[in-house]
Design a protein around this motif. Structure first.
Motif, mmCIF file in Angstrom:
data_model
loop_
_atom_site.group_PDB
_atom_site.id
_atom_site.type_symbol
_atom_site.label_atom_id
_atom_site.label_comp_id
_atom_site.label_asym_id
_atom_site.label_seq_id
_atom_site.Cartn_x
_atom_site.Cartn_y
_atom_site.Cartn_z
ATOM 1 N N LYS A 177 5.579 -1.614 6.150
ATOM 2 C CA LYS A 177 4.851 -2.060 7.249
ATOM 3 C C LYS A 177 3.526 -2.814 6.655
ATOM 4 C CE LYS A 177 6.961 0.940 10.635
ATOM 5 N NZ LYS A 177 6.745 2.243 11.532
ATOM 6 N N MET A 178 2.842 -1.995 5.520
ATOM 7 C CA MET A 178 1.533 -2.755 5.224
ATOM 8 C C MET A 178 1.842 -4.005 4.710
ATOM 9 S SD MET A 178 -0.064 0.758 3.444
ATOM 10 C CE MET A 178 -0.680 2.204 4.434
ATOM 11 N N HIS A 179 2.904 -4.213 3.960
ATOM 12 C CA HIS A 179 3.232 -5.341 3.167
ATOM 13 C C HIS A 179 3.413 -6.683 4.356
ATOM 14 C CE1 HIS A 179 4.568 -8.554 0.569
ATOM 15 N NE2 HIS A 179 5.840 -8.295 0.666
ATOM 16 N N LYS A 196 -7.088 -10.027 -1.060
ATOM 17 C CA LYS A 196 -6.016 -9.898 -2.151
ATOM 18 C C LYS A 196 -5.674 -8.462 -2.217
ATOM 19 C CE LYS A 196 -6.642 -10.443 -6.616
ATOM 20 N NZ LYS A 196 -7.038 -10.893 -7.752
ATOM 21 N N THR A 197 -4.245 -8.074 -2.087
ATOM 22 C CA THR A 197 -3.795 -6.771 -2.074
ATOM 23 C C THR A 197 -2.339 -6.491 -2.717
ATOM 24 O OG1 THR A 197 -4.874 -6.242 0.275
ATOM 25 C CG2 THR A 197 -3.276 -4.896 -0.415
ATOM 26 N N LYS A 249 -2.010 -11.410 2.265
ATOM 27 C CA LYS A 249 -2.162 -11.594 0.937
ATOM 28 C C LYS A 249 -1.812 -10.392 0.148
ATOM 29 C CE LYS A 249 -5.923 -14.928 1.350
ATOM 30 N NZ LYS A 249 -7.488 -15.168 1.062
ATOM 31 N N SER A 250 -0.620 -9.711 0.364
ATOM 32 C CA SER A 250 -0.099 -8.604 -0.419
ATOM 33 C C SER A 250 1.251 -8.895 -1.030
ATOM 34 C CB SER A 250 0.146 -7.520 0.933
ATOM 35 O OG SER A 250 1.303 -7.659 1.610
ATOM 36 N N ARG A 251 1.121 -8.200 -1.976
ATOM 37 C CA ARG A 251 2.470 -7.869 -3.135
ATOM 38 C C ARG A 251 2.754 -6.584 -3.035
ATOM 39 N NH1 ARG A 251 0.651 -10.889 -8.515
ATOM 40 N NH2 ARG A 251 -0.559 -9.044 -8.553
ATOM 41 N N LEU A 252 4.163 -6.117 -2.948
ATOM 42 C CA LEU A 252 4.547 -4.940 -2.881
ATOM 43 C C LEU A 252 5.369 -4.773 -3.938
ATOM 44 C CD1 LEU A 252 5.362 -2.164 -1.481
ATOM 45 C CD2 LEU A 252 7.043 -3.420 -0.350
#
Length: 227
Positions: free
Chosen positions: A187-189, A168-169, A194-197
């Motif tokens: 790009k990371m998102h 989770k990120t 499992k990421s939120r930006l």
């Protein structure tokens, strides 16, 4: 109930600028912060470090269920750790993190210029001028072993596969960041499933300096959020 947040800071020789954010987290949001002092930076070290050694260092200090925040180069270290051990911690917070590799003709040209004028680096004034021209202020300030370490960190981005991060990120980023620009956050998102930006219009690369209140609130919100 008090929660614990581990932080791996960026390329800095003092964590004092973090003090206000840390106090706000503790006093207002009951979040206890454990700042990990990075070898060669806030923890003195005369050796030249590479990304593998920094990964081992972080791995030795973080508990399995840690909530951990990485700022700038600290984010790079954590991304490398979690690309190798995808579920090593319970929650990752990336704050204006480094780690995205972008081919750069400008950087390659400037490196070539730097090598061409290498003999002039023995002259202190000319060396400072050259580093100012090529945008290497942090490089100029660093001791010799950390100059090599910084080069190792930048070169390591070529091999980093961010898509292997499965934990989770939450990605918190300043729209005014000119060091790791917002396109890196995007790009990371895209690569971390499992990421939120969340972007912040008033943040620079160091929100703990320009907006400690907003940063403390943002951290508390992502640590409280359920998903």
């Amino acid at each position: 109930m008090t929660k614990t947040l581990y932080i791996i800071h960026g390329w800095t020789y003092s964590v004092e600028p973090w003090n206000k954010t840390i106090k706000l987290l503790n006093d207002n949001y009951k979040i206890k912060v454990k700042m990990l002092h990075v070898p060669g930076l806030t923890d003195p070290s005369k050796k030249v470090w590479n990304i593998d050694e920094y990964v081992k260092w972080a791995d030795s200090l973080l508990p399995e269920d840690a909530v951990v925040l990485g700022h700038s180069n600290g984010g790079r270290i954590l991304l490398n750790l979690l690309s190798r051990q995808p579920a090593r911690v319970s929650h990752l917070i990336l704050l204006d993190a480094a780690g995205v590799y972008e081919p750069s003709k400008k950087r390659d040209i400037l490196r070539a210029i730097s090598q061409l004028f290498a003999p002039l680096k023995q002259i202190k004034i000319l060396r400072k001028l050259l580093h100012r021209i090529i945008g290497a202020g942090d490089y100029e300030k660093a001791p010799e072993n950390m100059k090599k370490t910084l080069t190792n960190m930048l070169d390591s981005d070529r091999q980093l596969d961010i898509s292997k991060v499965k934990v989770k990120t939450d990605i918190l980023w300043g729209e005014l960041d000119k060091i790791t620009p917002p396109r890196h956050a995007q790009k990371m998102h895209q690569q971390i499933k499992k990421s939120r930006l969340k972007l912040f219009s008033n943040w620079t690369h160091a929100p703990y300096i320009c907006d400690p209140e907003g940063l403390a609130l943002a951290i508390s919100e992502v640590m409280e959020a359920k998903r």
